[in-house]
Design an enzyme around this catalytic site. Structure first.
Site, PDB file in Angstrom:
ATOM      1  N   VAL A   1      -5.028   2.526  -0.681  1.00 40.66           N
ATOM      2  CA  VAL A   1      -4.834   1.779  -1.921  1.00 40.66           C
ATOM      3  C   VAL A   1      -5.288   0.336  -1.744  1.00 40.66           C
ATOM      4  CG1 VAL A   1      -3.129   0.907  -3.562  1.00 40.66           C
ATOM      5  CG2 VAL A   1      -3.003   3.271  -2.770  1.00 40.66           C
ATOM      6  N   ASP A   2      -4.894  -0.293  -0.645  1.00 43.36           N
ATOM      7  CA  ASP A   2      -5.333  -1.662  -0.389  1.00 43.36           C
ATOM      8  C   ASP A   2      -6.849  -1.749  -0.329  1.00 43.36           C
ATOM      9  OD1 ASP A   2      -2.994  -3.163  -0.301  1.00 43.36           O
ATOM     10  OD2 ASP A   2      -2.625  -2.753   1.806  1.00 43.36           O
ATOM     11  N   MET A   3      -7.471  -0.800   0.363  1.00 45.13           N
ATOM     12  CA  MET A   3      -8.916  -0.882   0.550  1.00 45.13           C
ATOM     13  C   MET A   3      -9.662  -0.622  -0.755  1.00 45.13           C
ATOM     14  SD  MET A   3      -9.405   0.714   4.363  1.00 45.13           S
ATOM     15  CE  MET A   3     -11.053   0.028   4.521  1.00 45.13           C
TER      16      MET A   3
ATOM     17  N   GLY B   1      -9.502  -3.675  -2.785  1.00 46.31           N
ATOM     18  CA  GLY B   1     -10.518  -4.632  -2.351  1.00 46.31           C
ATOM     19  C   GLY B   1     -11.891  -4.298  -2.896  1.00 46.31           C
TER      20      GLY B   1
ATOM     21  N   ASP C   1       0.814  -1.213   0.000  1.00 43.14           N
ATOM     22  CA  ASP C   1       0.000   0.000   0.000  1.00 43.14           C
ATOM     23  C   ASP C   1       0.851   1.268   0.000  1.00 43.14           C
ATOM     24  OD1 ASP C   1      -2.863   1.316   0.786  1.00 43.14           O
ATOM     25  OD2 ASP C   1      -1.246   2.248   1.929  1.00 43.14           O
TER      26      ASP C   1
END
Length: 383
Positions: free
Chosen positions: A171-173, A176, A143
């Site tokens: 960014v990760d979320m 997802g 991230d």
């Protein structure tokens, strides 16, 4: 706070092989909306079990935040038994979510190309760092590193200060969320074709996709976007302002709202000032405007002013700490804190559906070996 009735994805079976954040977040969202999610972890467990403190019963809070509405088991895919068990579960699944380093599952003989014809209805969702090919293809992604590479850090932070990581794994979320969107699109298309497909959500792509309005500004005038602190790069007053007591955030987006703001704070002449008469002028002359507004706001109590502005339909908000936000009465009203048996508390599903709302059925760490049996009417045809 469990809600009755099946969710909109009831009958969809998801095999979540992912670890860390983007993939597990995708799996949790699918589970919240009714999918039957089996999470398969390596023998040592998901890495985020150790990402603390704080811990509860030896498992980090980070893990608890991403693995609700799943039942879990552990398999070692490097063994024949582990691979055979996985294949048996894939045969029953509608969706597979994984974020192994590209090439890992292929070395086990479990890649999409090897299995897609054997399981033609399967929607295979890969969360990756950069995708499989290209100049950065197959490299691992993280991230904060993607925030740095994608330009996000360059526009985050105080004007004149250093580039700054956004204080949550945005960014990760978002990756997802993009994975969820891709899965739903593929499931919808499967209704027509009867076939699944490969879905990929890459952290790099997701980071680049977040650059609005900075990318649009650059495409238009070619100037490199810069940090503006809490202020919006295009709109003003859209910033944090000091009052006599606490700071508040104003989000004034049009001339009417600006006029009302000036009237409420007793400075109607500001709305008639040629420098501030339209949105472009207010943005261009933001430094002078901020000074004038804060001079006026110095006479006001933040809480009282917030009530007056919101009553007048001028967007304004207090700057709350996390604990204050999570305990706010409206947070409770919107069902955004979930409580389950055993002491679990987590964030609720933000998407509300009128007939098939999200449900909270399995707290993290619930164990399970098999998918739940499908009702006869939900068993797919052989086509």
């Amino acid at each position: 706070m469990t809600q009755p009735g099946p969710g909109s994805l009831a009958g969809i079976r998801v095999l979540d092989l992912s670890r860390i954040l983007g993939g597990p977040y995708c799996g949790q969202i699918l589970g919240d909306h009714g999918a039957d999610v089996l999470k398969i972890e390596p023998p040592q467990g998901d890495d985020t079990r150790a990402w603390g403190p704080p811990f509860r019963d030896g498992v980090a809070s980070y893990y608890f935040g991403l693995n609700r509405n799943k039942r879990i088991q552990r398999l070692d895919f490097s063994t024949d038994a582990g691979r055979e068990r996985l294949l048996a579960l894939i045969a029953q699944a509608d969706v597979l979510v994984e974020n192994f380093k590209i090439g890992t599952m292929e070395r086990w003989g479990l890649g999409y190309e090897a299995l897609s014809e054997r399981f033609p209805r399967l929607v295979w969702c890969r969360v990756s760092g950069f995708g499989a090919d290209g100049p950065l293809g197959a490299l691992p992604g993280y991230d904060a590193a993607i925030q740095a590479m994608s330009g996000i850090m360059s526009v985050n932070g105080e004007a004149g200060g250093d580039a700054l990581r956004v204080g949550l794994p945005v960014v990760d979320m978002v990756t997802g969320l993009n994975a969820v969107i891709g899965v739903l699109l593929a499931l919808q298309e499967r209704q027509r074709s009867g076939r699944g497909q490969f879905v990929e959500a890459a952290l790099y792509d997701s980071g680049i996709s977040l650059l609005h309005p900075h990318a649009a500004n650059w495409f238009t005038d070619g100037r490199t976007p810069r940090r503006t602190g809490n202020a919006h790069p295009n709109i003003y007053p859209y910033d944090t302002f000091h009052t006599r007591t606490d700071p508040l955030f104003l989000a004034v987006g049009n001339d009417r709202q600006f006029g009302i703001l000036c009237a409420v704070i007793g400075r109607p002449a500001l709305a008639g000032d040629p420098r501030y008469a339209d949105a472009g002028g207010r943005s261009t002359h933001r430094a002078e405007l901020k000074q004038a507004l804060e001079a006026a706001l110095a006479d006001f109590d933040a809480e009282d002013l917030l009530q007056r502005l919101m009553a007048a339909n001028v967007p304004a908000a207090p700057v709350l700490d996390v604990d204050a936000a999570l305990t706010h009465p409206h947070t409770a009203h919107r069902g955004m804190v979930v409580e389950m048996e055993g002491g679990y508390r987590g964030l609720g599903a933000p998407v509300k559906l009128s007939r098939t709302p999200a449900t909270y059925r399995h707290a993290p760490l619930a164990e399970g070996q098999d998918f739940a049996p499908l009702p006869p009417e939900e068993i797919p045809s052989a086509s």
